[in-house]
Design a protein around this motif. Structure first.
Motif, PDB file in Angstrom:
ATOM      1  N   ARG A 173       0.857  -1.186   0.000  1.00 28.61           N
ATOM      2  CA  ARG A 173       0.000   0.000   0.000  1.00 28.61           C
ATOM      3  C   ARG A 173       0.892   1.235   0.000  1.00 28.61           C
ATOM      4  N   VAL A 174       0.464   2.262  -0.716  1.00 29.85           N
ATOM      5  CA  VAL A 174       1.209   3.513  -0.786  1.00 29.85           C
ATOM      6  C   VAL A 174       0.408   4.580  -0.050  1.00 29.85           C
TER       7      VAL A 174
ATOM      8  N   VAL B 231      -0.250   8.352   0.328  1.00 33.36           N
ATOM      9  CA  VAL B 231      -0.065   9.580  -0.455  1.00 33.36           C
ATOM     10  C   VAL B 231      -0.396  10.763   0.445  1.00 33.36           C
TER      11      VAL B 231
ATOM     12  N   LEU C 131      -1.583   9.446  -8.604  1.00 33.47           N
ATOM     13  CA  LEU C 131      -2.672   8.500  -8.365  1.00 33.47           C
ATOM     14  C   LEU C 131      -2.996   7.721  -9.642  1.00 33.47           C
TER      15      LEU C 131
ATOM     16  N   LEU D 223      -0.444   4.983  -9.817  1.00 36.98           N
ATOM     17  CA  LEU D 223      -0.734   3.920  -8.848  1.00 36.98           C
ATOM     18  C   LEU D 223      -1.851   3.021  -9.356  1.00 36.98           C
TER      19      LEU D 223
ATOM     20  N   ARG E 195      -1.870  -0.552  -7.739  1.00 32.65           N
ATOM     21  CA  ARG E 195      -1.382  -0.444  -6.363  1.00 32.65           C
ATOM     22  C   ARG E 195      -2.468   0.138  -5.474  1.00 32.65           C
TER      23      ARG E 195
ATOM     24  N   TYR F 273      -3.719   2.362  -2.435  1.00 31.11           N
ATOM     25  CA  TYR F 273      -3.190   3.591  -1.864  1.00 31.11           C
ATOM     26  C   TYR F 273      -4.185   4.184  -0.887  1.00 31.11           C
TER      27      TYR F 273
END
Length: 71
Positions: free
Chosen positions: A12-13, A15, A31, A34, A39, A41
Motif C-alpha cells: 500500500r502507498v 499519499v 494516483l 498507482l 497499487r 493507496y
C-alpha cells in the motif's frame, strides 16, 4: 515508475496531500500511476490543524469525490 510497478513487497502507498492546497495536478498524476500499476493507496491530508473546519471539510469532500470517481 519501475519501483512502483515491480516491487512485490509494496502492499500500500500512503499519499500525503497538504490540506491547505488539496489535490494538485501532480498528485492526480501520481494516483493515475498507482492505479495503472494496480497499487492500493491511501490519501492522507496533512497540516489539517492549520486551516479552519469548513475549508478542511471542503478539501476532504473534494478529495473523497475525486477518489470515488476513479473506482
Amino acid at each position: 515508475d519501475h519501483y512502483l510497478e515491480h516491487r512485490r513487497s509494496l502492499k500500500r502507498v500512503m499519499v500525503l496531500v497538504d490540506a491547505r492546497h488539496g489535490l494538485k495536478s501532480s498528485d492526480m498524476e501520481f494516483l493515475d500511476k498507482l492505479e495503472e500499476f494496480r497499487r492500493k493507496y491511501q490519501v492522507i491530508l496533512t497540516k489539517a490543524d492549520t486551516i479552519p473546519t469548513e475549508p478542511l471539510a471542503l478539501v476532504a469532500e473534494q478529495t473523497k469525490s475525486f477518489i470515488q470517481e476513479r473506482q
